[in-house]
Scaffold this motif. Sequence first.
Motif, short mmCIF file in Angstrom:
data_model
loop_
_atom_site.label_atom_id
_atom_site.label_comp_id
_atom_site.label_asym_id
_atom_site.label_seq_id
_atom_site.Cartn_x
_atom_site.Cartn_y
_atom_site.Cartn_z
N VAL A 147 7.88 24.15 48.29
CA VAL A 147 7.67 25.11 47.20
C VAL A 147 8.79 24.99 46.17
O VAL A 147 8.55 25.05 44.95
CB VAL A 147 7.58 26.55 47.75
N LEU A 148 10.02 24.80 46.63
CA LEU A 148 11.15 24.63 45.72
C LEU A 148 10.97 23.37 44.86
O LEU A 148 11.21 23.40 43.65
CB LEU A 148 12.45 24.52 46.53
N LEU A 149 10.52 22.29 45.48
CA LEU A 149 10.25 21.07 44.72
C LEU A 149 9.18 21.31 43.67
O LEU A 149 9.28 20.84 42.53
CB LEU A 149 9.83 19.96 45.68
N GLY A 150 8.13 22.05 44.05
CA GLY A 150 7.07 22.37 43.08
C GLY A 150 7.60 23.17 41.90
O GLY A 150 7.22 22.93 40.75
N ILE A 152 10.65 23.13 40.74
CA ILE A 152 11.49 22.23 39.92
C ILE A 152 10.60 21.34 39.04
O ILE A 152 10.87 21.15 37.85
CB ILE A 152 12.40 21.39 40.82
N VAL A 153 9.53 20.80 39.63
CA VAL A 153 8.61 19.95 38.87
C VAL A 153 7.96 20.75 37.74
O VAL A 153 7.82 20.27 36.60
CB VAL A 153 7.55 19.34 39.80
N ALA A 154 7.52 21.97 38.05
CA ALA A 154 6.89 22.80 37.02
C ALA A 154 7.86 23.10 35.88
O ALA A 154 7.48 23.05 34.70
CB ALA A 154 6.39 24.09 37.65
N LEU A 155 9.11 23.42 36.23
CA LEU A 155 10.10 23.69 35.18
C LEU A 155 10.36 22.44 34.34
O LEU A 155 10.48 22.54 33.11
CB LEU A 155 11.40 24.17 35.82
N ALA A 156 10.42 21.27 34.97
CA ALA A 156 10.69 20.04 34.23
C ALA A 156 9.55 19.69 33.28
O ALA A 156 9.77 19.40 32.09
CB ALA A 156 10.94 18.89 35.21
N THR A 157 8.32 19.73 33.76
CA THR A 157 7.18 19.34 32.91
C THR A 157 6.88 20.38 31.83
O THR A 157 6.68 20.04 30.66
CB THR A 157 5.93 19.11 33.78
N ALA A 188 10.51 31.66 39.51
CA ALA A 188 10.25 31.08 40.83
C ALA A 188 11.48 30.34 41.35
O ALA A 188 11.84 30.45 42.53
CB ALA A 188 9.05 30.14 40.77
N LEU A 189 12.14 29.59 40.47
CA LEU A 189 13.31 28.82 40.90
C LEU A 189 14.45 29.76 41.31
O LEU A 189 15.11 29.52 42.34
CB LEU A 189 13.76 27.90 39.76
N GLN A 195 16.71 32.81 48.04
CA GLN A 195 16.26 32.86 49.43
C GLN A 195 16.67 31.63 50.23
O GLN A 195 16.40 31.58 51.43
CB GLN A 195 14.73 33.00 49.47
N LYS A 196 17.32 30.64 49.57
CA LYS A 196 17.74 29.40 50.22
C LYS A 196 16.57 28.77 50.97
O LYS A 196 16.61 28.49 52.17
CB LYS A 196 18.89 29.66 51.18
N SER A 197 15.50 28.54 50.21
CA SER A 197 14.25 28.08 50.81
C SER A 197 14.35 26.68 51.41
O SER A 197 13.47 26.25 52.16
CB SER A 197 13.14 28.08 49.75
#
Length: 486
Positions: A147-150, A152-157, A188-189, A195-197
């Motif tokens: 979810v954290l990776l998602g 980050i990707v959403a924020l980047a794009t 989200a990030l 929460q240190k996901s």
Amino acid sequence: MIMSIRPWVVVEPPDDRGLRRITVGGVEVGSAWSPSELRTVLGRLGYPKDMDLTDRSSLCWRGGDSDVWPDRAWRRRSVMVLMVVGLLVSMVLNVVIGWPDASGALTFAQRITGVLFVLSGVVLGAAAVAAVDYWGRRQFKASGAVVLLGAIVALATDGLLLLLWFEEREYTRHLLVYLPAVCWSLWALCLLVRQKSWQGVPQPKRFAAGVVATALLTAVSLAYSTMYQPAAAPMHFTLNAEFGKAWKDENLPFVHVPLTLRMKNTGGIPVYIINDLYTVRGRVALYSPEEKGLMTEWRQSVGKQGAREGEAELYVDQLRYFTVSSGRFYESGNSLDVGQEHSLKRVFQLPEDVGYDTVSVEVQISYMRKDRGKLDVEEFRSPHPSWNERDRRYYCEPAVCGGQLIYRGRVRHNNNLINVTRKPRYVTAVWSPGGRFISSISSFPFNFSGVGDYGEERRELERYGAARARVDSEISVAELLQSAGV
């Protein structure tokens, strides 16, 4: 039922979400958010549904008794729904943006951009599934990291789309999607970091290093294909115009002059031919053996009807030009592929006593690179006559504009990131046999007044690789008449 000294069932302390694990004999058998879920788990193990949860001979409570259930179901589910919806919206947006480039772009860099956006959509889809588990029972240990990776990707794009939008700051309906998406990804990030996901990942440092490396490579690739437009494949055209041997008409006092026009794409990129025009002109001049001086004769010629301000010749004064023939030799909107050649032969007539001293032909073309944009050819090929009163958008009184044909069609950039962050662009071509030859690319509506943002036109012409090419040729009328035996 005989019980051992050590309780069979142990209810562990609630975690940060209020979920309590249930173990029997040291083996985890489930988890519960509330007493009713605890009874459900125990019921599957054969315990009576109405068992006394406060009976410490049957249950051992750690970190709080049977009254400690800190879960806020409505809040947890609201966060989960908001997270899943945001990830799915970003997934759809990325796939919609990337698929046209991944499947139809002409250059490798543009295809890579499209593939990256499609792959980011796949990552976002997986993150949406992982979000359900992460805000659920967390059966998959790495769900929080996914979810954290998602996020980050959403924020980047989405951040890249917003940065590209700031370049022109034009309204587009896609702005209503990626502007809220940027705000959502920031929220989200922050939530996931707080929460240190990533703690469920076996090797969080390697995971973080992989995410950073992937983000850097993606950013470099997108920046290269979006911000940088290489000119490694420049455009080259071979234009040629030749007069042939004239012949005399036996029935009329005219001489027929053949004209051959050729055009070949000798560059490395296919193009759209936006506009083209050939014009044959006859020159009339006043000859004098007296040397008035080049500058004097040029000043006397400037301002005369049909004169060319950029031409000066000694012994020749008062230069005037008259259009003999004019036309097109290629259909508007047609493409010219690499190595493709097009030729056209025409014949025009001159009276035997025409009085011209020379005849010249000028050929002009305007084109746009196909690796930069895709033209709506069907729309562009339909001409709009300026004298058609029913077409009010393009109508201009013949007394003012004479007669002109206007061609206009939508153009889409081959990098779809440009299309979703800009207003629609249109290619416009104006043509008339009198020499009207205009080609432009802009977002503003067509008008005859010439009012528009010329800075935008220059930027768009450069962005889509639009340019012109021309060639001219001249021959003396005496040579033509001699070849015809006059």
